[in-house]
Structures are given as structure tokens and as C-alpha cells.
Write a protein that holds these residues in place. Sequence first.
Motif, PDB file in Angstrom:
ATOM      1  N   HIS A 114       0.824  -1.210   0.000  1.00  0.00           N
ATOM      2  CA  HIS A 114       0.000   0.000   0.000  1.00  0.00           C
ATOM      3  C   HIS A 114       0.861   1.264   0.000  1.00  0.00           C
ATOM      4  O   HIS A 114       0.566   2.218  -0.692  1.00  0.00           O
ATOM      5  CB  HIS A 114      -0.901  -0.037   1.239  1.00  0.00           C
ATOM      6  N   ARG A 115       1.909   1.271   0.803  1.00  0.00           N
ATOM      7  CA  ARG A 115       2.823   2.412   0.930  1.00  0.00           C
ATOM      8  C   ARG A 115       4.211   1.826   1.135  1.00  0.00           C
ATOM      9  O   ARG A 115       4.452   1.174   2.126  1.00  0.00           O
ATOM     10  CB  ARG A 115       2.419   3.277   2.119  1.00  0.00           C
ATOM     11  N   GLY A 116       5.096   2.031   0.184  1.00  0.00           N
ATOM     12  CA  GLY A 116       6.429   1.466   0.278  1.00  0.00           C
ATOM     13  C   GLY A 116       6.502   0.135  -0.451  1.00  0.00           C
ATOM     14  O   GLY A 116       5.609  -0.169  -1.247  1.00  0.00           O
ATOM     15  N   PRO A 117       7.555  -0.621  -0.240  1.00  0.00           N
ATOM     16  CA  PRO A 117       8.608  -0.381   0.748  1.00  0.00           C
ATOM     17  C   PRO A 117       9.518   0.785   0.357  1.00  0.00           C
ATOM     18  O   PRO A 117       9.743   1.034  -0.814  1.00  0.00           O
ATOM     19  CB  PRO A 117       9.392  -1.697   0.776  1.00  0.00           C
ATOM     20  N   LYS A 118       9.991   1.453   1.403  1.00  0.00           N
ATOM     21  CA  LYS A 118      10.884   2.585   1.173  1.00  0.00           C
ATOM     22  C   LYS A 118      11.763   2.788   2.393  1.00  0.00           C
ATOM     23  O   LYS A 118      11.421   2.382   3.504  1.00  0.00           O
ATOM     24  CB  LYS A 118      10.094   3.849   0.867  1.00  0.00           C
ATOM     25  N   THR A 119      12.893   3.426   2.162  1.00  0.00           N
ATOM     26  CA  THR A 119      13.786   3.803   3.245  1.00  0.00           C
ATOM     27  C   THR A 119      13.424   5.222   3.660  1.00  0.00           C
ATOM     28  O   THR A 119      13.291   6.104   2.823  1.00  0.00           O
ATOM     29  CB  THR A 119      15.259   3.731   2.786  1.00  0.00           C
ATOM     30  N   VAL A 120      13.241   5.427   4.969  1.00  0.00           N
ATOM     31  CA  VAL A 120      12.817   6.722   5.477  1.00  0.00           C
ATOM     32  C   VAL A 120      13.978   7.446   6.148  1.00  0.00           C
ATOM     33  O   VAL A 120      15.090   6.920   6.228  1.00  0.00           O
ATOM     34  CB  VAL A 120      11.611   6.562   6.440  1.00  0.00           C
ATOM     35  N   PHE A 121      13.723   8.647   6.628  1.00  0.00           N
ATOM     36  CA  PHE A 121      14.748   9.540   7.157  1.00  0.00           C
ATOM     37  C   PHE A 121      15.643   8.894   8.207  1.00  0.00           C
ATOM     38  O   PHE A 121      16.811   9.236   8.332  1.00  0.00           O
ATOM     39  CB  PHE A 121      14.106  10.811   7.734  1.00  0.00           C
ATOM     40  N   SER A 122      15.109   7.954   8.968  1.00  0.00           N
ATOM     41  CA  SER A 122      15.857   7.335  10.066  1.00  0.00           C
ATOM     42  C   SER A 122      16.733   6.174   9.611  1.00  0.00           C
ATOM     43  O   SER A 122      17.454   5.597  10.416  1.00  0.00           O
ATOM     44  CB  SER A 122      14.870   6.826  11.115  1.00  0.00           C
ATOM     45  N   GLY A 123      16.650   5.815   8.332  1.00  0.00           N
ATOM     46  CA  GLY A 123      17.385   4.673   7.819  1.00  0.00           C
ATOM     47  C   GLY A 123      16.595   3.373   7.858  1.00  0.00           C
ATOM     48  O   GLY A 123      17.041   2.351   7.347  1.00  0.00           O
ATOM     49  N   GLU A 124      15.418   3.412   8.465  1.00  0.00           N
ATOM     50  CA  GLU A 124      14.564   2.227   8.507  1.00  0.00           C
ATOM     51  C   GLU A 124      13.957   1.966   7.139  1.00  0.00           C
ATOM     52  O   GLU A 124      13.746   2.888   6.361  1.00  0.00           O
ATOM     53  CB  GLU A 124      13.403   2.437   9.488  1.00  0.00           C
ATOM     54  N   LEU A 183      10.452   0.706   5.611  1.00  0.00           N
ATOM     55  CA  LEU A 183       9.061   0.543   6.033  1.00  0.00           C
ATOM     56  C   LEU A 183       8.188   0.152   4.858  1.00  0.00           C
ATOM     57  O   LEU A 183       8.445   0.551   3.720  1.00  0.00           O
ATOM     58  CB  LEU A 183       8.505   1.853   6.609  1.00  0.00           C
ATOM     59  N   VAL A 184       7.139  -0.594   5.148  1.00  0.00           N
ATOM     60  CA  VAL A 184       6.093  -0.873   4.176  1.00  0.00           C
ATOM     61  C   VAL A 184       4.781  -1.034   4.935  1.00  0.00           C
ATOM     62  O   VAL A 184       4.764  -1.495   6.075  1.00  0.00           O
ATOM     63  CB  VAL A 184       6.394  -2.139   3.333  1.00  0.00           C
ATOM     64  N   GLN A 185       3.714  -0.595   4.314  1.00  0.00           N
ATOM     65  CA  GLN A 185       2.370  -0.904   4.784  1.00  0.00           C
ATOM     66  C   GLN A 185       1.785  -1.901   3.797  1.00  0.00           C
ATOM     67  O   GLN A 185       1.746  -1.631   2.594  1.00  0.00           O
ATOM     68  CB  GLN A 185       1.480   0.338   4.835  1.00  0.00           C
ATOM     69  N   ILE A 186       1.337  -3.029   4.312  1.00  0.00           N
ATOM     70  CA  ILE A 186       0.687  -4.054   3.508  1.00  0.00           C
ATOM     71  C   ILE A 186      -0.813  -3.956   3.753  1.00  0.00           C
ATOM     72  O   ILE A 186      -1.257  -3.971   4.901  1.00  0.00           O
ATOM     73  CB  ILE A 186       1.179  -5.464   3.898  1.00  0.00           C
TER      74      ILE A 186
END
Length: 127
Positions: free
Chosen positions: A93-103, A105-108
Motif C-alpha cells: 500500500h505504501r512502500g517499501p521505502k527507506t525513510v529519514f531514520s534509515g529504517e 518501512l512498508v504498509q501491507i
Amino acid sequence: MNHLTLGPVGNVFFFVPDLDAAVGWYEALLGLPAKRAMPQLAVWQLGALRLTLHAEDDYDARGTPATGTVPYFDVADVDAATALCVARGGVAHRGPKTVFSGERLVQILDPFGNLLGLRQPGAGSGA
């Protein structure tokens, strides 16, 4: 990968229509200032758990198919976990992507309309 192994919840997202109002409310409630990581995000590190407020957007505005609170479970590999979920009928749904913190994330979006957040800790993520 045949099965998804979930770790503890590491981050809980609340999607809010008015980020500034929500930040003020939570700062007063928690007695702690938020860190404004990006214009659409405010975060609190609460021990091992991160609480994140995210301004609503096209993915998560009220009235869209998937809204509300999204708990992010830690996984070893977000990309492999995403592939497994998609193979079993989920949708990235959203991502997967690397975010500002280096994590990573993905929303399934599961086949039943729920959002499952998956989080791969990264450098500087506090985990």
C-alpha cells in the motif's frame, strides 16, 4: 521465505487531519516535545517504541479504504516480507521505502482491508 516472523512492535503511526493540533495535544498529554523529523511527521521515542504522527495524505485520508492506526512490526528483511505478503494476496500500500531514520518501512493492505506495518530497523533508527 515461507513464513513471516514478526518481532515486537517498534513504531505506531497515527494518521491525523491536522498535524499541528495533534502534535500539541500529544505533547501536552505525554509531557514531552515531539521531534519534527519532516514536515508531515512528528515522532516521540518512548523507550523501545516510537510513536509517530503523520499528516493524512492520499494513501491514508479518512474515507479511503485503509485508514487509522498502523502498528509496525519489526522484521529482518522488509523486501522479502513484502514479497511474501504480496504472494499471499496482500498489496504493498505504501512502500517499501527507506525513510529519514534509515529504517525500511512498508504498509501491507491485507485481503481484509487492514494495514499491516512492517519495519526493518536501520542505522540510526534507535533499534
